[in-house]
Every structure is written in C-alpha cells, then in structure tokens.
Motif scaffolding. Structure first.
Motif, PDB file in Angstrom:
ATOM      1  N   GLN A 146      34.970  49.497  32.116  1.00 25.11           N
ATOM      2  CA  GLN A 146      34.195  50.307  31.185  1.00 25.11           C
ATOM      3  C   GLN A 146      33.138  49.515  30.441  1.00 25.11           C
ATOM      4  OE1 GLN A 146      37.320  49.330  30.853  1.00 25.11           O
ATOM      5  NE2 GLN A 146      38.088  49.387  28.747  1.00 25.11           N
ATOM      6  N   ASP A 147      33.283  48.180  30.369  1.00 28.89           N
ATOM      7  CA  ASP A 147      32.288  47.379  29.656  1.00 28.89           C
ATOM      8  C   ASP A 147      31.279  46.737  30.601  1.00 28.89           C
ATOM      9  OD1 ASP A 147      34.106  45.669  30.819  1.00 28.89           O
ATOM     10  OD2 ASP A 147      34.290  44.329  29.088  1.00 28.89           O
ATOM     11  N   SER A 148      31.288  47.169  31.853  1.00 27.78           N
ATOM     12  CA  SER A 148      30.330  46.617  32.817  1.00 27.78           C
ATOM     13  C   SER A 148      28.910  47.000  32.447  1.00 27.78           C
ATOM     14  CB  SER A 148      30.639  47.132  34.230  1.00 27.78           C
ATOM     15  OG  SER A 148      31.898  46.720  34.677  1.00 27.78           O
ATOM     16  N   ILE A 149      27.984  46.072  32.656  1.00 28.62           N
ATOM     17  CA  ILE A 149      26.580  46.395  32.458  1.00 28.62           C
ATOM     18  C   ILE A 149      26.083  47.161  33.685  1.00 28.62           C
ATOM     19  CG2 ILE A 149      26.149  44.445  30.940  1.00 28.62           C
ATOM     20  CD1 ILE A 149      24.985  42.924  33.273  1.00 28.62           C
ATOM     21  N   ALA A 150      24.911  47.752  33.564  1.00 25.31           N
ATOM     22  CA  ALA A 150      24.406  48.666  34.592  1.00 25.31           C
ATOM     23  C   ALA A 150      24.323  48.020  35.971  1.00 25.31           C
ATOM     24  CB  ALA A 150      23.037  49.198  34.169  1.00 25.31           C
ATOM     25  N   SER A 151      23.863  46.761  36.044  1.00 26.17           N
ATOM     26  CA  SER A 151      23.697  46.123  37.352  1.00 26.17           C
ATOM     27  C   SER A 151      25.044  45.935  38.052  1.00 26.17           C
ATOM     28  CB  SER A 151      22.993  44.770  37.190  1.00 26.17           C
ATOM     29  OG  SER A 151      23.736  43.907  36.344  1.00 26.17           O
ATOM     30  N   GLU A 152      26.096  45.599  37.290  1.00 28.05           N
ATOM     31  CA  GLU A 152      27.427  45.452  37.876  1.00 28.05           C
ATOM     32  C   GLU A 152      27.936  46.791  38.389  1.00 28.05           C
ATOM     33  OE1 GLU A 152      29.440  41.826  35.334  1.00 28.05           O
ATOM     34  OE2 GLU A 152      29.396  43.825  34.451  1.00 28.05           O
ATOM     35  N   LEU A 153      27.751  47.823  37.585  1.00 27.78           N
ATOM     36  CA  LEU A 153      28.193  49.162  37.992  1.00 27.78           C
ATOM     37  C   LEU A 153      27.467  49.611  39.251  1.00 27.78           C
ATOM     38  CD1 LEU A 153      28.521  51.279  34.720  1.00 27.78           C
ATOM     39  CD2 LEU A 153      30.338  50.489  36.228  1.00 27.78           C
ATOM     40  N   ALA A 154      26.169  49.378  39.280  1.00 29.99           N
ATOM     41  CA  ALA A 154      25.389  49.817  40.436  1.00 29.99           C
ATOM     42  C   ALA A 154      25.908  49.182  41.712  1.00 29.99           C
ATOM     43  CB  ALA A 154      23.914  49.472  40.223  1.00 29.99           C
ATOM     44  N   PHE A 155      26.234  47.890  41.662  1.00 27.96           N
ATOM     45  CA  PHE A 155      26.740  47.223  42.863  1.00 27.96           C
ATOM     46  C   PHE A 155      28.048  47.848  43.335  1.00 27.96           C
ATOM     47  CE2 PHE A 155      29.708  44.242  44.767  1.00 27.96           C
ATOM     48  CZ  PHE A 155      29.006  43.870  45.901  1.00 27.96           C
ATOM     49  N   VAL A 156      29.029  47.976  42.420  1.00 28.84           N
ATOM     50  CA  VAL A 156      30.349  48.475  42.814  1.00 28.84           C
ATOM     51  C   VAL A 156      30.271  49.926  43.279  1.00 28.84           C
ATOM     52  CG1 VAL A 156      32.676  49.017  41.991  1.00 28.84           C
ATOM     53  CG2 VAL A 156      31.600  46.852  41.348  1.00 28.84           C
ATOM     54  N   LEU A 204      31.651  32.461  25.571  1.00 31.99           N
ATOM     55  CA  LEU A 204      31.514  32.705  27.006  1.00 31.99           C
ATOM     56  C   LEU A 204      31.659  34.203  27.237  1.00 31.99           C
ATOM     57  CD1 LEU A 204      33.660  29.764  28.425  1.00 31.99           C
ATOM     58  CD2 LEU A 204      31.181  29.908  28.271  1.00 31.99           C
ATOM     59  N   GLU A 205      30.743  34.784  27.992  1.00 32.92           N
ATOM     60  CA  GLU A 205      30.686  36.241  28.124  1.00 32.92           C
ATOM     61  C   GLU A 205      30.690  36.679  29.581  1.00 32.92           C
ATOM     62  OE1 GLU A 205      30.936  38.379  25.847  1.00 32.92           O
ATOM     63  OE2 GLU A 205      30.443  37.346  23.969  1.00 32.92           O
ATOM     64  N   ALA A 206      31.355  37.798  29.827  1.00 27.68           N
ATOM     65  CA  ALA A 206      31.326  38.397  31.161  1.00 27.68           C
ATOM     66  C   ALA A 206      29.932  38.930  31.474  1.00 27.68           C
ATOM     67  CB  ALA A 206      32.357  39.521  31.258  1.00 27.68           C
ATOM     68  N   ASP A 207      29.234  39.441  30.452  1.00 26.44           N
ATOM     69  CA  ASP A 207      27.880  39.964  30.677  1.00 26.44           C
ATOM     70  C   ASP A 207      26.922  38.876  31.139  1.00 26.44           C
ATOM     71  OD1 ASP A 207      28.731  42.446  29.962  1.00 26.44           O
ATOM     72  OD2 ASP A 207      27.799  42.464  27.979  1.00 26.44           O
ATOM     73  N   ASP A 208      27.209  37.630  30.774  1.00 32.83           N
ATOM     74  CA  ASP A 208      26.376  36.508  31.197  1.00 32.83           C
ATOM     75  C   ASP A 208      26.929  35.841  32.446  1.00 32.83           C
ATOM     76  OD1 ASP A 208      24.683  36.885  29.013  1.00 32.83           O
ATOM     77  OD2 ASP A 208      25.906  35.615  27.719  1.00 32.83           O
ATOM     78  N   ALA A 209      27.907  36.494  33.077  1.00 36.29           N
ATOM     79  CA  ALA A 209      28.517  36.027  34.337  1.00 36.29           C
ATOM     80  C   ALA A 209      29.302  34.736  34.177  1.00 36.29           C
ATOM     81  CB  ALA A 209      27.455  35.875  35.430  1.00 36.29           C
ATOM     82  N   GLU A 210      29.570  34.319  32.940  1.00 39.50           N
ATOM     83  CA  GLU A 210      30.329  33.094  32.712  1.00 39.50           C
ATOM     84  C   GLU A 210      31.826  33.314  32.899  1.00 39.50           C
ATOM     85  OE1 GLU A 210      27.280  31.359  29.297  1.00 39.50           O
ATOM     86  OE2 GLU A 210      28.824  32.845  28.823  1.00 39.50           O
ATOM     87  N   MET A 211      32.252  34.563  32.693  1.00 39.37           N
ATOM     88  CA  MET A 211      33.650  34.927  32.864  1.00 39.37           C
ATOM     89  C   MET A 211      33.722  36.235  33.632  1.00 39.37           C
ATOM     90  SD  MET A 211      35.390  33.973  29.217  1.00 39.37           S
ATOM     91  CE  MET A 211      36.895  33.427  30.004  1.00 39.37           C
TER      92      MET A 211
END
Length: 651
Positions: free
Chosen positions: A96-106, A575-582
């Motif tokens: 639910q906290d995915s940013i748009a680009s992550e959602l679009a891929f999945v 460290l943030e998932a939105d920044d692809a670090e996690m």
C-alpha cells in the motif's frame, strides 16, 4: 485426513464454505471501525465472498484473470482475493505504500485486470496509472469517503459490486457452485511478489495446495486452537500475512482481526490481546525501544526496580538456555517480578493472552530475543521464504534458541549443498515465477529442490542455523568470516539506532553506516537541552555522534575484536524503501546501497574524516529531490570514554 486431499476442502474458497457450514455463527473475521469491533460470522464471511465473486463475474472477470488489492488490512480486500479465486482467478496483493513506478511495474507484469482499493488515496494511485495498464477493466473501492464526485467509468464501489453479484446470482442460481467446484488444489491461488533485495521483484506463483499444506504442517507443531484471535496488521502483499490471515485462519478457523488503521495498531493490539502473533524484527525492536524509553522516563525508583528485575529475568533466561534451573531465591524474585514488572509490560505490549509469538522475515538479534523471552513472552523464531509459502522451519516451545530457527516443519526436507546454501523440497515449494522462466530455472532444480539463497547449517541438535544471505557472507582481508546481519543486529539492539549497514567484505576492518532513531535520539536531545530543527540537523550534532559511538562500543564489547566496528558514520536521512535502499519489508538492498554510498565506503577505508554526499530522495507522490551535505566519519578510538560519560543511566 488432510484438508488438501479432499475435493471438498482443497482450495481456500472451499474452506470458506466448509467453515460456514461447520460453524456458521463462529467469528470468521473482525475489523475495528470508528472505535468499535465489527464481526463477520463464518456465514457472513461466505456470503461476502460469494456475492463479490458473482459481482466480478457480472463484470467479465473469469478463469486466469488477475485481481490486485491495495490498502491497509480490510476484510473486504481479503474477501475480494477469495472471490477472485472462486472464479479461477489469481490474487495479487501489492504494498500500500508503494510509489507509482513500483505499482506500475507489478500491476503490468501481473497483467492485472481488476484493482480493489481501500480508499481515495489508493484509488488516486490506480487512476493515475490507468493509461499505463492496458488490461485494467475495473477499479473497486471500499471506503467511499472523498469519492462522491469521481465519475470515471471503470470505478465501482464494493457495495455496488456485491449488489450486482446478488442480481447475477438470482439470474444464474447454479453458477457459483459450479465455479467453486471447478477449483483444484494445484490451481494458482496468488502471485506473491518478492521483496526485491537483489533487483526487480519477481512474482512467485503459489497454489491452493501450497497454502493449505503449509498451514496444516505448521499447526501440527504449534498450539493453534479454534477461535484463536490473530491480528492482521502486516502488509497484505507480504506472503507472511496471506499465509496466516487466509491460509492458517481458514484451515484452523482462527479469527482474523483488522485494526482500525496503522496508527492505532499498538492500541488495538493491547485491546484485542491476540492469542498468537507474528511480527518481523522491526516490530520487536520497536517494542523493545518503547520499553527502554519508558524505563528511562520513569522516576529513579521505578527505573531501579525495572532494571533489577530485567537483569534477574535475563540472567535466569541465560541459565535456562544452558540447562540450569533457577535457585529458590531466583524463583521467588521472578514471581515478584511477574507482579511488578513482567506482567504489566506484557499487558502494555498487548501480549497478555499470547500463547506463542514468532519473529520472521529477517534475523532478530539475540539480545532482543532474550529480552522478550525473559519477560514471559513465548517468542520463537520462524524461517521462511516467499517461494516456500512463508514457512520452512520453526521452533518448538521447548527448543527455543536465539541462534537457530528450529526444525523443518513436517513433510519438508532440507539439505545443505556443498557451498553451504540451504535447499528444500516439499508441498510448500512454489511452482515458479510468473513469466520469468529463466529465474525459475535458477531457483528450482529439475528434481524440485528450492534454492533459498541463504547460507546455513544444522547444529548438533538438528536445528537449522541461518548465517546470512549466501551472497552477503564474506571474509575480511585476513580471512576472518564476515556476516553483516549479525553485526547489524547487535547494533540495532540500541534504542537510538534504527538501521545499520555494516561493511567489511575483503576489507581490513568493519565499518558501519548508522541511521539514528529520530524519536529516541530526539527525546534524548531534548533532555540534554540540545536544540535541533530536523533529522539532518540532529544527526550532525557532535553530542549525538558521541552517543552513538557509546552505543557501538557496547555492541563491540560482545563481538570478537576482528569483527568490532572500527569506524562509523551517521546518515543524514533514514534508509527508505522509496529510495530503493530497503525493500518494503525493511530488508537492506545491499548491492544498491553499496553503489549509492560508494563515497562513504571509500572514506571509511581511505582514512578520511568526512565525506561529501549528493543523494537523491523520493517523496510519496513520486517527486524527486537531492540532498547535498558533508558528513563526518568517526573513529571508535576513545569511545570507551564516551560510553562512560553516556552510560545508560544518563540516557
């Protein structure tokens, strides 16, 4: 007889029907809405699944189609997944906290045709991606608030789909049973996308047989009872939530409880007092931090009481792990501590009724593990993987050990290959990655063995020990073993350290990047009279660097000299998932982090005392910005003195 071997109970939707027929008035699921727990009986649970399935059918959803859910844990989102499976479809939960680009891929990769969204926020995300999702035909929302003026033709409310289903069912009275009967154990039930620690997430296809057989095996070796309360608060896209909230709950007839929202989870947990619980290390670490902070904030008298009984409990827990029985004096002390400290702490955490709790998803530091066990929480370790339907091995009540993950669950065969990698075979092993045959061949051998990617071994008692991710285990330049997670878990025992990333492979010593915990460090700074304006400002304070140095010194005292952290740096952001670090499950993406922070690594091992960093950051709406800063690199020389000045009593 196993449920999965009966044609009446070999799929998850068939189990819904079975439970409704067996215990129609039993509590199947609850959700907290506006401060009140609302209960769906198993009969109501079945009706919601049936009517929504018929509603989907009326909108053209059918066998082989994919339905995605996005949002916080809501009964309607679980009902929707089961409804899709009734029709031979596949559920694809997304974070639910995915940013748009992550959602679009999945969503594109999964070929999603229907999205069921919790609320306006998630609907807005879905609508913003509509042009990028050519197969999307329908968006269904649960919470209508804020959506009254939306008029997109593909948008429907959950209630309107239910009503369409009732109309469709009345016109086609035999349709639902016919579709339900078509379902088979080997049908794909869901596509669970991996966390993506090594790159792009992969879609693991899990069957109904995987889900049910895994639940049955787990129940065989754990005290699971009909009607046990289970809190469904973990991300729905994490396979651990699905395995328990759908698989385990349907097989054992647990009552799944959805909290009101993420901000009220701790309060709802305490109010509910679940009988069983699973949480990743980050949750247990946060609970420990909460208790440590409350102890520090207490009066000196209360703090001394807490510290005394905590020390007694941890000493007795260590004795138990060594096979020693506590003395009479210790037993009396523990009994008094139960009244004064241990019981109240469990009540504060919402674990007063928990018969067992598991930690999984990543290793939990042994100090954190022992803290909870010493306070009377039956915390145990579980080991799993997305490709193994979340569960591979777990600990029995009498065989707890912070250094192992227990024995394989029934009907699971595990072997260690000649490179030390853990491999397994059993009914929990997935059928492959969706549309990724090469990745499947790299993970599944021709004779059905799953390569976990984890390095491990069996100890003398036959318990599985996981060392680290196989690709992350390395050696220092002198040949000494280097397992970064082990060191990081030592560091994260400190309430002031939220995340840590250790470096050392093929290097002469260990160094670490530290992300401070803004809440606990901020509270400490306020008590010390240190003014600050932001995370960046706080992390730059020399006093904070000394505080963290003292905490690292404490961790170093429990490590061999060669594995002790010799240099460290305080990051100017989390460290943030939105920044692809996690990943979304809070696992460090080591390869990406090593590339992004290459300047830091060079500073560590080049003897520099500061490093210039320019970092990209991503906001929730997808916008990007940069941070330019100069960050100090600290040596651990002299940190023993800092530890003396900043001893825990002063913190």
């Amino acid at each position: 007889m196993s449920l999965v071997n009966s044609s009446q109970t070999d799929t998850l939707p068939k189990l819904v029907k079975y439970n409704a027929a067996t215990t129609p008035l039993g509590a199947g699921m609850r959700e907290k809405t506006r401060g009140v727990w609302q209960t769906y009986s198993w009969a109501e649970y079945r009706d919601q699944v049936r009517d929504f399935a018929l509603g989907l059918a009326s909108h053209g959803f059918g066998r082989g189609d994919r339905l995605s859910v996005i949002g916080d844990n809501r009964p309607q989102l679980y009902f929707a997944q089961l409804a899709a499976q009734v029709l031979g479809g596949v559920s694809v939960p997304v974070y639910q906290d995915s940013i748009a680009s992550e959602l679009a891929f999945v969503l594109n990769h999964a070929e999603t045709s229907v999205i069921v969204a919790e609320d306006q926020e998630q609907v807005d995300k879905a609508l913003s991606l509509k042009d990028k999702l050519p197969l999307l035909r329908l968006i269904v929302f649960d919470d209508p608030r804020g959506l009254w003026a939306y008029d997109d033709p593909i948008l429907r409310s959950f209630e309107s789909v239910l009503e369409a289903g009732r109309v469709f069912g009345a016109a086609n009275p035999s349709f639902y049973e016919a579709e339900l009967t078509k379902g088979k154990a080997d049908d794909t039930a869901m596509i669970a996308y991996t966390s993506g620690t090594t790159g792009t997430p992969k879609g693991a296809m899990l069957t109904h047989h995987n889900m049910i057989a895994t639940a049955e095996a787990f129940i065989e070796v754990n005290d699971v009872k009909y009607g046990d309360n289970w809190l469904s608060y973990l991300p729905m896209a994490w396979v651990g939530d699905t395995t328990f909230t759908l698989g385990m709950a349907l097989v054992a007839r647990l009552t799944a409880n959805c909290p009101e929202n993420p901000e009220t989870v701790q309060r709802d947990l305490r109010e509910l007092g679940p009988n069983v619980m699973l949480a990743p290390p980050r949750i247990w670490e946060s609970m420990l931090t909460q208790m440590q902070v409350k102890s520090v904030d207490a009066t000196p008298f209360k703090r001394r009481i807490f510290d005394y009984f905590r020390g007694l409990a941890e000493r007795c827990e260590l004795d138990r792990s060594d096979g020693k029985s506590p003395s009479l004096a210790d037993r009396l002390g523990l009994a008094l501590g139960e009244v004064l400290v241990y019981g109240p702490v469990r009540d504060q955490l919402g674990l007063r009724n928990a018969r067992w709790c598991y930690t999984g998803g990543a290793p939990l530091g042994p100090d954190t593990y022992r803290f909870f066990r010493s306070f009377g929480v039956n915390l145990k370790q579980v080991y799993g993987a997305t490709e193994a339907t979340a569960l591979i091995a777990c600990q029995a009540d009498a065989e707890t050990n912070p250094n192992t993950v227990g024995r394989p669950i029934p009907r699971i065969e595990i072997k260690i290959d000649d490179r030390g990698e853990v491999m397994l075979k059993g009914p929990n092993v997935f059928v492959g990655y969706f549309k990724q045959e090469e990745a499947t061949r790299d993970t599944l051998t021709l004779d059905g063995w799953l390569k976990t990617g984890d390095a491990g071994f069996f100890d003398k008692q036959g318990h599985l020990v996981i060392v680290d991710r196989a690709k992350d285990v390395g050696k220092l330049s002198d040949g000494s073993a280097f397992a970064p997670q082990f060191i990081e878990n030592k560091l994260k025992f400190s309430p002031f350290i939220r995340e840590a990333v250790a470096f050392g492979d093929r290097r002469p010593f260990v160094a670490a990047m530290i992300a401070i915990d803004i809440q606990t460090v901020g509270s400490w700074a306020e008590k010390k009279g240190l003014a600050y304006t932001s995370y960046i400002d706080l992390s730059r304070k020399p006093e904070v660097a000394a505080l963290i140095g003292a905490e690292i010194a404490k961790a170093n005292a429990t490590l061999p000299d060669i594995q002790q952290v010799k240099r460290y740096l305080l990051l100017n952001k989390e460290l943030e998932a939105d920044d692809a670090e996690m990943t979304r499950t809070r696992k460090v993406r080591r390869k990406f982090v090593a590339e992004k922070y290459v300047a830091v690594i060079e500073a560590f091992y080049g003897g520099q005392d500061q490093v210039d960093l320019t970092m990209d950051i991503t906001f929730e709406d997808g916008r990007r910005s940069t941070i330019n800063s100069t960050i100090a690199v600290h040596d651990m020389n002299g940190c023993a003195e800092a530890s003396g000045r900043l001893r825990s009593g002063d913190v």
